[in-house]
Design an enzyme around this catalytic site. Structure first.
Site: not given
Ligand code: C6P
Length: 403
Positions: A121, A198, A201, A224, A362
């Protein structure tokens, strides 16, 4: 798992869009909120609102206790060793910017190399580029295969004595690929290189244990993971965080201030300048408790089952091209339909009450890697159903016939 019961916890899901039942499949962008999270925000403002870590008065102490209890909930949820290693931020983006800025000051110099990947991202690319310009280190991208996997052989060959940090997504927001982060960490540590993961997700979908992964840094966003907007987390290993300078200056992050010089607060407060989003923290903890009550293993199992159902059903549509073919995947199905522009598909699905995201998500370098302008992306959450996937498939098929 009783999905009907779970859906009742999310009031927004009951609404109609253009007279059609809402089918919300944009969960990778943000998830909807259960009542317990909405109530936590409202209760905190009604009953326990005062600035934290500053007041001797009753309300301030209550608010501080709640915020620190929330930090403990986060610690437990991600398996961190200590609450000193749990920093509240605004979200994944700020968590990565914090590491990029502070790690660069402490450890990076001209000629060094930082490894990210082609599937990152922009939040895990641009902060490094901004610092690279200033410090003079190089940003190198691990290639992605045609199936949407990290090219692990290429990755292993990228290490030199100049490599100082690896920063990669646990799960791709476009491909749904679950990256082999344990192996990535082991490889990097074999070269003495720390790793930032990261987790924007992954935390909503998989059980995550930062100590089992041996991650040096792990970032995620509250919104999220069924929590509120404006709050997120950076986990960092204490020995690294202690060596890193503050990211921003202000109240809370200091021990003593004078014009001769300032000393800084201990962890984690050294990295939390200004009034934190203490109400967001409490509501995030509520969201994590909500997920823990369901059980992250159960969430993972259910969502993988739904994802396979979606892949089978969508894969059978003529003219569809699914982008990304990882066997270990979760949460996301990206696709193109013939030569119809992704945003046309998104606009038409919207008219059927189906919310998906379209565009580059993104992740422009990844779009370039696949030679596509963007995709249509359906992204799943714990409250989605097979019937909603059927509605999506019927919608896509209708659009295909229209064109
Ligand atoms: N991806 C999407 O629709 P923030 O905005 O800080 O909460 O999260 C940034 C971010 C970082 N890494 C990954 C892998 C992400 O998916 C995201 C956010 C959303 O895909 C919004 S662009």
């Amino acid at each position: 798992m009783d999905i009907t019961r779970i859906r009742e916890d999310f009031p927004i899901l009951g609404q109609k869009v253009y007279g059609k039942p809402l089918v919300y499949l944009d969960n990778a962008a943000t998830t909807q909120k259960p009542l317990c999270v909405i109530d936590a925000v409202s209760n905190a403002y009604r009953n326990v609102n005062a600035n934290v870590h500053r007041g001797v008065h009753f309300l301030s102490q209550q608010a501080t206790e709640r915020m620190e209890a929330a930090r403990e909930t986060v610690r437990r949820f991600i398996g961190a060793g200590s609450t000193e290693e749990v920093i509240f931020t605004r979200g994944t983006t700020e968590s990565i910017n914090l590491v990029a800025s502070s790690f660069a000051k402490a450890f990076l110099k001209s000629g060094d190399e930082v490894l990210v990947s082609e599937m990152e991202h922009h939040s895990n690319i641009v902060p490094w580029q901004l610092l690279a310009e200033r410090v003079g280190f190089k940003l190198l991208a691990i290639p992605v295969t045609a199936d949407g996997l990290l090219d692990m052989e290429a990755f292993r060959n990228m290490f030199t004595e100049r490599t100082k940090l690896v920063s990669v997504a646990h799960v791709s927001n476009v491909l749904g690929t679950v990256n082999p982060v344990r192996e990535i960490v082991q490889t990097a540590h074999g070269h003495g290189v720390p790793v930032l993961i990261d987790g924007a997700q992954s935390v909503p979908h998989l059980p995550v244990n930062v100590r089992e992964l041996d991650a040096d840094f792990y970032a995620f966003s509250g919104h999220k993971v069924y929590g509120p907007t404006g709050i997120g987390v950076l986990y960092g290993k204490r020995e690294l965080l202690e060596k890193m300078p503050p990211y921003q200056g202000g109240g809370e992050m200091i021990a003593h201030v004078s014009f001769e010089g300032t000393t800084f607060n201990e962890l984690p407060f050294k990295f939390e300048a200004g009034t934190p989003d203490y109400i967001g923290a409490v509501a995030l903890a509520e969201a994590l408790d909500y997920l823990s009550a369901i059980g992250m293993e159960a969430v993972d199992r259910r969502e993988r089952q739904l994802c396979s159902y979606a892949l089978d059903a969508m894969g059978a549509i003529p003219d569809i091209r699914i982008i990304g073919n990882a066997s270990d995947r979760c949460g996301v199905v990206s696709f193109l339909l013939g030569d119809i522009h992704p945003s046309d598909v998104g606009i038409l699905l919207d008219k059927l009450g189906i919310a998906v995201r379209t565009g580059h998500h993104c992740a422009e370098p990844l779009m370039r890697r696949f030679g596509i302008p963007g995709t249509v992306r359906a992204s799943l959450a714990i409250y989605n159903t097979e019937a909603e996937i059927d509605a999506l498939v019927a919608g896509i098929d209708r659009i295909r016939k229209m064109f």
